[in-house]
Design an enzyme around this catalytic site. Structure first.
Site, PDB file in Angstrom:
ATOM      1  N   ARG A   1       5.545  -6.336  26.130  1.00  0.00           N
ATOM      2  CA  ARG A   1       6.000  -7.409  27.018  1.00  0.00           C
ATOM      3  C   ARG A   1       7.077  -8.281  26.371  1.00  0.00           C
ATOM      4  O   ARG A   1       7.951  -8.799  27.040  1.00  0.00           O
ATOM      5  CB  ARG A   1       4.820  -8.288  27.444  1.00  0.00           C
TER       6      ARG A   1
ATOM      7  N   ASN B   1       0.840  -1.199   0.000  1.00  0.00           N
ATOM      8  CA  ASN B   1       0.000   0.000   0.000  1.00  0.00           C
ATOM      9  C   ASN B   1       0.872   1.245   0.000  1.00  0.00           C
ATOM     10  O   ASN B   1       2.068   1.182   0.314  1.00  0.00           O
ATOM     11  CB  ASN B   1      -0.876   0.062   1.264  1.00  0.00           C
TER      12      ASN B   1
ATOM     13  N   ALA C   1       4.775  -0.339  12.034  1.00  0.00           N
ATOM     14  CA  ALA C   1       5.360  -1.483  11.322  1.00  0.00           C
ATOM     15  C   ALA C   1       6.129  -2.426  12.236  1.00  0.00           C
ATOM     16  O   ALA C   1       6.878  -3.275  11.748  1.00  0.00           O
ATOM     17  CB  ALA C   1       6.281  -0.984  10.217  1.00  0.00           C
ATOM     18  N   ALA C   2       5.928  -2.321  13.540  1.00  0.00           N
ATOM     19  CA  ALA C   2       6.708  -3.148  14.460  1.00  0.00           C
ATOM     20  C   ALA C   2       6.452  -4.633  14.224  1.00  0.00           C
ATOM     21  O   ALA C   2       7.393  -5.438  14.145  1.00  0.00           O
ATOM     22  CB  ALA C   2       6.394  -2.773  15.905  1.00  0.00           C
ATOM     23  N   GLY C   3       5.188  -5.020  14.125  1.00  0.00           N
ATOM     24  CA  GLY C   3       4.858  -6.427  13.908  1.00  0.00           C
ATOM     25  C   GLY C   3       5.383  -6.942  12.582  1.00  0.00           C
ATOM     26  O   GLY C   3       5.880  -8.071  12.488  1.00  0.00           O
ATOM     27  N   ASP C   4       5.283  -6.120  11.539  1.00  0.00           N
ATOM     28  CA  ASP C   4       5.791  -6.528  10.227  1.00  0.00           C
ATOM     29  C   ASP C   4       7.310  -6.663  10.239  1.00  0.00           C
ATOM     30  O   ASP C   4       7.871  -7.574   9.613  1.00  0.00           O
ATOM     31  CB  ASP C   4       5.376  -5.506   9.165  1.00  0.00           C
TER      32      ASP C   4
END
Length: 319
Positions: free
Chosen positions: A218, A16, A243-246
């Site tokens: 955590r 995107n 974008a931390a998880g990605d």
């Protein structure tokens, strides 16, 4: 005849252009909040993870992506190129490239609305040959039947399949049966397991060889067979968590693809995600591999008896 080495990661997923508005707080339903300007960043779960895999993870990375024939597509392709990602583009003529509209609050929390556009036209038939691919990384921002068919094709080809089951939804049994590594947050774990209890209890209901649960500030927990691995988070001052998880998913795939043991892969992925939270934007926030190395070198691994480990284990229901 020499068999080609399986030395690349293939990311199949969404891309995107993100429109980010800074706001004092994320609006409540029916509330209007005045923002502080608009910035544009290339994003999308698939593209973010591909950039993280290549740029922060240092892996040879390819991406299969559907884009329109518009200016946004050109921005997205350039961002992938700049990060070292080799893109295979399925062109959806007459469709706009995907867009996301992000409200970013002063406390680094966000609210995101996605207009999928061309992402909805990605098909399993677009998969390139997999002879040199060791790992396939998938998400759920493209059609679910495409994700299922791609996972089945990769499994049949001897490719390790990683699925980041986001956005949260119930998943068909044939997809879960084709996944080697499942990456979820707490909400996604609850949706897949159908269980609202502790993390450990929910994990016991998911029949996937390796499941990794990200737990925000955590840290994260991995369950592989009968083994459990904990990785507490790294303390940082967050600026933007978009974008931390990605970043975590992409670096994890890169580390596993390069032969790292799971505990080290979790540590590298957690460090990269922490660094991404200290910067604005999606792909713009993803650190370089050298930055991740320096970050980890300055922070020796904590013992399993450390207060952070003990607290994380208790939160997950392991004690």
């Amino acid at each position: 005849m020499t068999t080609p080495a399986r030395d690349s990661i293939l990311v199949m997923g969404s891309a995107n252009l993100d429109y980010v508005v800074r706001v004092p707080h994320v609006p409540a339903p029916g509330e209007t909040v005045l923002g502080c300007g608009v910035q544009m960043f290339p994003g999308g779960k698939g593209a973010n993870q591909a950039v993280a895999c290549a740029h922060a993870g240092g892996a040879a990375t390819r991406m299969l992506v559907a884009l329109g024939d518009d200016a946004n597509a050109r921005s997205i392709e350039e961002s992938l190129r700049a990060a070292g990602v080799r893109a295979s583009v399925a062109r959806a003529y007459g469709q706009p490239s995907g867009m996301a509209f992000i409200c970013l609050a002063d406390n680094a929390e966000n609210a995101i609305t996605v207009a999928p556009g061309a992402n909805e036209f990605l098909q399993a038939s677009h998969l390139p040959p997999l002879h040199d691919v060791s790992h396939l990384l998938l998400q759920l921002e493209t059609p679910l039947d495409t994700v299922v068919a791609s996972a089945l094709a990769a499994r049949a080809a001897g490719v390790t399949v990683l699925l980041n089951a986001a956005p949260a939804q119930a998943l068909p049994a044939d997809l879960l049966a084709s996944v080697d590594v499942l990456i979820v947050n707490e909400g996604e774990l609850a949706a897949i397991s159908g269980h609202g209890g502790s993390v450990a209890e929910a994990l016991a209901r998911v029949d996937v060889p390796c499941v990794i649960v990200t737990l925000g500030a955590r840290g994260c927990l991995a369950r592989r067979g009968n083994e459990t691995f904990l990785q507490p988070s790294f303390p940082i001052e967050p600026v933007d968590t978009t974008a931390a998880g990605d970043t975590f998913c992409g670096v994890l795939a890169a580390a596993l693809g390069q032969g790292d043991a799971l505990p080290l892969a979790l540590r590298r992925a957690s460090a990269a995600a922490a660094l991404a939270c200290t910067r604005l934007g999606a792909q713009a926030s993803i650190p370089a591999r050298t930055e991740v190395d320096a970050f980890l070198q300055a922070r020796p691994a904590a013992a399993s008896t450390s207060p952070d480990h003990v607290a994380l284990a208790a939160y997950c229901g392991l004690t």
